[in-house]
Design an enzyme around this catalytic site. Structure first.
Site, short mmCIF file in Angstrom:
data_model
loop_
_atom_site.label_atom_id
_atom_site.label_comp_id
_atom_site.label_asym_id
_atom_site.label_seq_id
_atom_site.Cartn_x
_atom_site.Cartn_y
_atom_site.Cartn_z
N ASP A 184 -6.22 6.50 39.04
CA ASP A 184 -5.88 7.40 40.15
C ASP A 184 -6.95 8.48 40.23
O ASP A 184 -7.12 9.27 39.30
CB ASP A 184 -4.50 8.04 39.89
CG ASP A 184 -4.00 8.83 41.09
OD1 ASP A 184 -2.77 8.84 41.31
OD2 ASP A 184 -4.83 9.46 41.79
N HIS A 186 -4.15 5.42 43.57
CA HIS A 186 -3.16 6.48 43.78
C HIS A 186 -1.86 6.03 44.44
O HIS A 186 -0.77 6.30 43.93
CB HIS A 186 -3.81 7.59 44.62
CG HIS A 186 -2.96 8.79 44.84
ND1 HIS A 186 -2.42 9.54 43.81
CD2 HIS A 186 -2.53 9.38 46.00
CE1 HIS A 186 -1.71 10.53 44.32
NE2 HIS A 186 -1.77 10.48 45.64
N SER A 235 2.91 11.79 45.29
CA SER A 235 1.77 12.71 45.38
C SER A 235 2.26 14.14 45.63
O SER A 235 3.07 14.63 44.82
CB SER A 235 0.82 12.22 46.47
OG SER A 235 -0.48 12.66 46.27
O1 LIG Z 1 -0.15 14.41 48.70
C1 LIG Z 1 -1.28 14.00 48.68
C2 LIG Z 1 -2.37 14.79 48.01
C3 LIG Z 1 -2.21 15.16 46.69
C4 LIG Z 1 -3.20 15.89 46.03
C5 LIG Z 1 -4.32 16.27 46.72
N1 LIG Z 1 -5.40 17.02 46.33
C6 LIG Z 1 -6.15 17.09 47.37
C7 LIG Z 1 -7.45 17.87 47.38
C8 LIG Z 1 -7.15 19.32 47.04
C9 LIG Z 1 -8.42 20.16 47.01
C10 LIG Z 1 -9.44 19.58 46.06
C11 LIG Z 1 -9.72 18.12 46.39
C12 LIG Z 1 -8.42 17.29 46.38
O2 LIG Z 1 -5.67 16.43 48.42
C13 LIG Z 1 -4.47 15.92 48.02
C14 LIG Z 1 -3.51 15.18 48.70
N2 LIG Z 1 -1.57 12.82 49.21
C15 LIG Z 1 -0.72 11.75 49.68
C16 LIG Z 1 -1.87 10.81 49.47
N3 LIG Z 1 -2.17 9.95 50.59
C17 LIG Z 1 -3.59 9.52 50.57
C18 LIG Z 1 -3.86 8.56 51.68
N4 LIG Z 1 -2.86 7.50 51.65
C19 LIG Z 1 -3.23 6.19 51.70
N5 LIG Z 1 -4.55 5.87 51.76
C20 LIG Z 1 -4.91 4.56 51.75
C21 LIG Z 1 -3.94 3.56 51.69
C22 LIG Z 1 -2.59 3.94 51.64
N6 LIG Z 1 -2.24 5.25 51.64
C23 LIG Z 1 -1.47 7.88 51.64
C24 LIG Z 1 -1.23 8.82 50.53
C25 LIG Z 1 -2.76 12.02 49.25
#
Ligand SMILES: O=C(c1ccc2nc(C3CCCCC3)oc2c1)N1CC(N2CCN(c3ncccn3)CC2)C1
Length: 291
Positions: A234, A264, A117
């Site tokens: 995703d 994702h 990510s």
């Molecule tokens: O690095 C990120 C990530 C990437 C892109 C994103 N865009 C947004 C926003 C930006 C503004 C507009 C709206 C979107 O947030 C982001 C976060 N990460 C790592 C990811 N996480 C999510 C939660 N995770 C998770 N969740 C459930 C089960 C396991 N892991 C771990 C990884 C997200």
């Protein structure tokens, strides 16, 4: 020093590096019993921390790879205001610093980057900064393009407008239920106190947006080996970004594996997906260790 002070980092005697701004970054190391064949730096994503990659790191360690990571500024056990960074380049600078430290301890070993990510974006821009320093880059659902369902045009315009007026305004949290199909993983993420469970600020979202724009410009110059893994459901980082990178990078050694129906966090998705990811990543890296 904003955010966590040096004295409130848990177990201050645990391993850490001090970045160029004097901030302590909490580090993790997974070292094989015997001599390592290669080094793998893991770049975690926004709002999470390096400890969430222990299973992935263990499987790589069992292949005689030395895996290392740190919690990015403003994340996990590291210092810095939560989910805040002055400039996205700080993540890349700190990664290069840590890679240099570990490379110096293991001279001559090949070094790989692995990012998920936002960590994928960090890995891409780090490899672009030192294209000859890395043997390969593994990207799990990298943040190359936002999914327009989450980063709606309205949110993007709003973020740009508000960035100068209300930079700390919360743009909303990521709904973890859309990140993994495995409810146990969603619950585990939601209960992990080292994760950031608040929303993303306008300012931080803009840093992410600007990073994706840097990546889009850099893609035609990319010539290093990479493995892309992306789920076609995703809802955060659009698979189109990985497809665009695969089609437009100059690399001759490149692979894109699409996980149908997957969300994702592929490495934290249903067991059959997560197990496949671990196998795919380990095999791809080991195949590229020079004889
Ligand atoms: O690095 C990120 C990530 C990437 C892109 C994103 N865009 C947004 C926003 C930006 C503004 C507009 C709206 C979107 O947030 C982001 C976060 N990460 C790592 C990811 N996480 C999510 C939660 N995770 C998770 N969740 C459930 C089960 C396991 N892991 C771990 C990884 C997200």
């Amino acid at each position: 020093m904003s955010g966590r002070g040096a004295d409130d980092v848990p177990n201050p005697d645990q391993q850490h590096i001090v970045n160029a701004d004097g901030q302590r970054l909490f580090c993790r190391y997974w070292k094989p019993d015997g001599p390592p064949r290669a080094l793998v730096f893991v770049a975690h994503g926004a709002g999470e921390h390096s400890g969430r990659y222990s299973r992935l790191a263990q499987t790589l360690m069992e292949r005689a790879l030395l895996v290392f990571a740190h919690d990015h500024v403003g994340h996990g056990n590291s210092e810095g205001e939560r989910m805040s960074v002055v400039d996205f380049q700080i993540f890349i600078r700190d990664t290069l610093q840590h890679v240099d430290v570990v490379r110096g301890q293991h001279p001559g070993l090949p070094v790989f980057l692995l990012g998920h990510s936002m960590g994928g974006a960090i890995s891409i821009l780090t490899a672009c900064e030192q294209p000859d320093a890395f043997t390969g880059v593994v990207l799990i659902s990298p943040m190359v393009q936002f999914n327009p369902e989450s980063a709606t045009p309205f949110k993007v315009v709003l973020a740009k407008l508000l960035n100068h007026m209300l930079p700390k305004l919360c743009l909303g949290a990521i709904e973890s239920k859309w990140i993994s199909r495995d409810q146990r993983e969603v619950d585990d993420y939601d209960q992990d106190e080292l994760n950031h469970h608040g929303g993303l600020s306008v300012s931080f979202s803009m840093k992410l947006l600007l990073a994706t724009q840097r990546i889009e410009k850099a893609i035609p110059t990319i010539a290093w080996p990479f493995l892309l893994l992306h789920g076609d459901v995703d809802k955060l980082c659009d698979i189109g970004g990985s497809q665009m990178m695969f089609e437009n990078a100059k690399s001759t050694d490149k692979k894109l594996k699409v996980y149908e129906g997957a969300y994702h966090a592929l490495h934290r998705d249903l067991p059959e997906t997560a197990d496949s990811v671990l196998e795919e990543v380990g095999t791809w890296i080991v195949e590229r260790i020079p004889a």
